[in-house]
Motif scaffolding. Structure first.
Motif, PDB file in Angstrom:
ATOM      1  N   GLU A  12       0.362  -9.387   2.435  1.00 27.58           N
ATOM      2  CA  GLU A  12       0.905  -8.654   3.589  1.00 27.58           C
ATOM      3  C   GLU A  12       2.416  -8.497   3.468  1.00 27.58           C
ATOM      4  O   GLU A  12       2.968  -7.430   3.754  1.00 27.58           O
ATOM      5  CB  GLU A  12       0.538  -9.384   4.880  1.00 27.58           C
ATOM      6  N   ASP A  21       2.151  -4.362   4.985  1.00 23.48           N
ATOM      7  CA  ASP A  21       1.095  -4.072   5.963  1.00 23.48           C
ATOM      8  C   ASP A  21      -0.076  -5.013   5.703  1.00 23.48           C
ATOM      9  O   ASP A  21      -0.068  -5.806   4.758  1.00 23.48           O
ATOM     10  CB  ASP A  21       0.643  -2.607   5.888  1.00 23.48           C
ATOM     11  N   ASN A  22      -1.095  -4.927   6.565  1.00 23.38           N
ATOM     12  CA  ASN A  22      -2.270  -5.795   6.399  1.00 23.38           C
ATOM     13  C   ASN A  22      -3.489  -5.005   5.927  1.00 23.38           C
ATOM     14  O   ASN A  22      -4.632  -5.305   6.283  1.00 23.38           O
ATOM     15  CB  ASN A  22      -2.581  -6.545   7.698  1.00 23.38           C
ATOM     16  N   GLY A  23      -3.245  -4.005   5.092  1.00 23.83           N
ATOM     17  CA  GLY A  23      -4.311  -3.114   4.636  1.00 23.83           C
ATOM     18  C   GLY A  23      -5.402  -3.760   3.816  1.00 23.83           C
ATOM     19  O   GLY A  23      -6.506  -3.214   3.718  1.00 23.83           O
TER      20      GLY A  23
END
Length: 338
Positions: free
Chosen positions: A111, A116-118
């Motif tokens: 992350e 991001d937390n994709g």
């Protein structure tokens, strides 16, 4: 050099390892954690421990998928690693708490690296039980999901997944399974001996109680042909494992270990039916009751036993499940049954 705190502050955020100033994925991970430290999002000890934890994941994705750049890490890779951690919990080489820590480190690093937390995968999504080792979410592969996956992987892996479901095998046990010998044994003795790839090298015996088990073994034997096991003779176990993991990673939210969960729950329900005469008695994780008193009350109501009698019977049934899974401890069944 001034420490950055976010991806956007890096000189080359789209370069290898998202511009974290190293071509080495583990060093880059440490730099990502240093960014979090600089942003006061974690402490110095966390940088050290999470770097160590992430290095295990780095070794896993490199050896199984050839990945050595964070930009190529996908949610499927993290899912597969979660399955790997689940199998380590099952084998007794890792606690559920440690598995949470390992997965948390992976999520934390990636992350920060991506911004991001994709590709974030939760412990529940990865098939890892809560930190108490008592599952509260059913992690068994459903019949529908099993059918879908076996119809869309190569026939050798498809046959292996059938044996995992019907005999309660771990991935390594199923890969090293000599189905031809097992078919002879099953027809003669109504049981099969699981020996290769077992925990501690200890043999265990799985009773043959239904035709679907024979069908699964026969299907595997037909594909095995002259090979010594389900591993093709021109491949090592590591090579076969890597090939299989790559193929299974294409099936989101599927864990081959879920087949063993399905087996454990099936044995539990069958044993209760055999010993109480009452069909469709479910373990806590399926029935939706908490492990312990509330589930014992449910069992008592279903069978007309007292709660204490139901508790004693539950312990007896769980010991049978544990034995067929290859464990000497009844509490390991909490992982499968709740």
């Amino acid at each position: 050099m001034k420490l950055t705190t976010t991806r956007s502050q890096r000189t080359n955020p789209n370069a290898r390892n998202y511009g974290l100033r190293s071509r080495n994925i583990v060093v880059a991970a440490k730099n990502a954690l240093k960014e979090k430290f600089s942003a006061k999002a974690n402490g110095f000890k966390t940088v050290q421990s999470n770097t160590n934890h992430f290095s295990q994941f780095a070794s896993f994705v490199k050896s199984n998928y050839g990945v050595n750049d964070m930009r190529n890490i996908t949610a499927q890779h993290v899912q597969a690693y979660g399955d790997h951690l689940s199998q380590r919990i099952d084998s007794g080489s890792l606690s559920a708490k440690s598995a949470h820590d390992y997965l948390s480190a992976v999520n934390s690093v990636i992350e920060q690296a991506r911004g991001d937390n994709g590709v974030r995968v939760t412990a529940s999504e990865a098939g890892i039980p809560n930190r108490s080792d008592i599952s509260t979410v059913n992690k068994a592969t459903s019949t529908q999901q099993h059918k879908h996956v076996v119809a869309n992987v190569n026939e050798r892996l498809s046959a292996q997944l059938d044996t995992q479901r019907e005999l309660g095998l771990r991935f390594e046990e199923a890969a090293k399974f000599d189905a031809k010998s097992a078919l002879d044994e099953a027809n003669k003795t109504q049981q099969v001996t699981i020996s290769d790839g077992t925990k501690g090298g200890r043999d265990r015996y799985v009773p043959i109680t239904q035709q679907s088990q024979i069908d699964a073994i026969k299907g595997a034997a037909d594909i095995q042909q002259s090979d010594r096991s389900m591993i093709p003779s021109n491949m090592s176990y590591a090579e076969y494992q890597q090939q299989s993991y790559r193929e299974l990673s294409q099936h989101q939210n599927y864990h081959s270990h879920g087949e063993r969960h399905a087996f454990a729950q099936h044995v539990y329900q069958n044993e209760w039916a055999k010993q109480s005469g009452v069909p469709d008695i479910k373990p806590p994780v399926v029935a939706g009751f908490d492990h312990g008193c509330r589930h014992h009350q449910y069992l008592a109501e279903k069978t007309q036993m007292t709660p204490n009698e139901a508790k004693a019977m539950d312990q007896e049934v769980r010991s049978i499940v544990a034995e067929q899974l290859g464990h000497s401890r009844i509490d390991i069944t909490n992982y499968y049954l709740g």
